[in-house]
Design a protein around this motif. Sequence first.
Motif, PDB file in Angstrom:
ATOM      1  N   UNK A  53       0.796  -1.227   0.000  1.00 49.78           N
ATOM      2  CA  UNK A  53       0.000   0.000   0.000  1.00 49.78           C
ATOM      3  C   UNK A  53       0.829   1.278   0.000  1.00 49.78           C
ATOM      4  N   UNK A  54       1.895   1.314   0.767  1.00 51.23           N
ATOM      5  CA  UNK A  54       2.701   2.533   0.866  1.00 51.23           C
ATOM      6  C   UNK A  54       4.013   2.404   0.108  1.00 51.23           C
ATOM      7  N   UNK A  55       4.111   1.352  -0.680  1.00 47.26           N
ATOM      8  CA  UNK A  55       5.314   1.185  -1.470  1.00 47.26           C
ATOM      9  C   UNK A  55       6.526   0.759  -0.671  1.00 47.26           C
ATOM     10  N   UNK A  56       6.277   0.240   0.543  1.00 43.82           N
ATOM     11  CA  UNK A  56       7.417  -0.210   1.357  1.00 43.82           C
ATOM     12  C   UNK A  56       7.232  -1.702   1.632  1.00 43.82           C
ATOM     13  N   UNK A  57       6.610  -2.043   2.779  1.00 43.91           N
ATOM     14  CA  UNK A  57       6.416  -3.445   3.079  1.00 43.91           C
ATOM     15  C   UNK A  57       5.210  -3.994   2.323  1.00 43.91           C
ATOM     16  N   UNK A  58       5.113  -5.323   2.339  1.00 41.56           N
ATOM     17  CA  UNK A  58       4.099  -5.979   1.512  1.00 41.56           C
ATOM     18  C   UNK A  58       3.510  -7.168   2.261  1.00 41.56           C
ATOM     19  N   UNK A  59       2.270  -7.500   1.908  1.00 40.78           N
ATOM     20  CA  UNK A  59       1.586  -8.652   2.475  1.00 40.78           C
ATOM     21  C   UNK A  59       1.060  -9.532   1.355  1.00 40.78           C
ATOM     22  N   UNK A  60       1.250 -10.825   1.498  1.00 41.54           N
ATOM     23  CA  UNK A  60       0.701 -11.817   0.574  1.00 41.54           C
ATOM     24  C   UNK A  60      -0.303 -12.655   1.354  1.00 41.54           C
ATOM     25  N   UNK A  61      -1.508 -12.784   0.813  1.00 40.31           N
ATOM     26  CA  UNK A  61      -2.559 -13.516   1.511  1.00 40.31           C
ATOM     27  C   UNK A  61      -3.072 -14.661   0.654  1.00 40.31           C
ATOM     28  N   UNK A  62      -3.433 -15.738   1.334  1.00 43.84           N
ATOM     29  CA  UNK A  62      -4.064 -16.877   0.681  1.00 43.84           C
ATOM     30  C   UNK A  62      -5.373 -17.165   1.424  1.00 43.84           C
ATOM     31  N   UNK A  63      -6.469 -17.176   0.670  1.00 45.75           N
ATOM     32  CA  UNK A  63      -7.751 -17.481   1.291  1.00 45.75           C
ATOM     33  C   UNK A  63      -8.710 -18.048   0.254  1.00 45.75           C
ATOM     34  N   UNK A  64      -9.138 -19.296   0.387  1.00 42.41           N
ATOM     35  CA  UNK A  64      -8.742 -20.270   1.393  1.00 42.41           C
ATOM     36  C   UNK A  64      -7.499 -21.041   0.970  1.00 42.41           C
ATOM     37  N   UNK A  65      -6.718 -21.480   1.946  1.00 46.80           N
ATOM     38  CA  UNK A  65      -5.537 -22.264   1.641  1.00 46.80           C
ATOM     39  C   UNK A  65      -5.933 -23.672   1.198  1.00 46.80           C
ATOM     40  N   UNK A  66      -5.159 -24.211   0.255  1.00 41.71           N
ATOM     41  CA  UNK A  66      -5.357 -25.570  -0.229  1.00 41.71           C
ATOM     42  C   UNK A  66      -4.095 -26.388   0.026  1.00 41.71           C
ATOM     43  N   UNK A  67      -4.241 -27.709   0.002  1.00 46.25           N
ATOM     44  CA  UNK A  67      -3.096 -28.586   0.284  1.00 46.25           C
ATOM     45  C   UNK A  67      -1.922 -28.283  -0.642  1.00 46.25           C
ATOM     46  N   UNK A  68      -2.220 -27.975  -1.890  1.00 50.50           N
ATOM     47  CA  UNK A  68      -1.181 -27.715  -2.888  1.00 50.50           C
ATOM     48  C   UNK A  68      -0.435 -26.416  -2.687  1.00 50.50           C
TER      49      UNK A  68
END
Lengths: 115, 114
Positions: free
Chosen positions: A70-85
């Motif tokens: 969002x601010x061009x610095x840190x970042x977040x990666x999200x998974x929803x919903x997670x799968x076995x693979x």
Amino acid sequence: EAEVAQSPRYKITEKSQAVAFWCDPISGHATLYWYRQILGQGPELLVQFQDESVVDDSQLPKDRFSAERLKGVDSTLKIQPAELGDSAMYLCASSPRDSQKETQYFGPGTRLLVL
Amino acid sequence: AQSVTQLDSHVSVSEGTPVLLRCNYSSSYSPSLFWYVQHPNKGLQLLLKYTSAATLVKGINGFEAEFKKSETSFHLTKPSAHMSDAAEYFCVVSEIKAGNMRTFGGGTRLMVKP
């Protein structure tokens, strides 16, 4: 020496749950990358940011994965919903700029296990 | 399209003997080439890179690699293996035509015997 920080280092979750990974790049690095590394294979790019903008997310499974910087610095990666693979190592990298010749600096990664 | 092939998935050497990790690439333009090392449960560390300057590139920890355009190769070598060299090694190619995207090889696991 400046390093790319990632947290958590390890994450165990059950399928269908949501997970999130955080990355803090080297200070001043405009370009940030998220890679997925399946055991026994080389990393594959999921998404690339230039400052706060997505440059390439062609390999990101957008039905379940999302990424923001969002601010061009840190970042977040999200998974929803997670799968076995989705069990893999998730690596964050940064570089001063988007260039063919530029070194990418990698964080220690987050190892995800989906049960 | 660019691609990278690491010809050996596993290489085993004795401590003090030479190391050779082979990498062939495919690129339609002038590529940049990198070698990274990954120790267990760690991120990737850059060993060396070729970016169209000298074809023989020296890196950290005594490693070097030679860019051979005629053979489309970028093999990694070290004169004398050390126990601490045991790790996974990745060859990487990047070119402007591919949007500077990095393509990683499948990796070579180096084992060093005492």
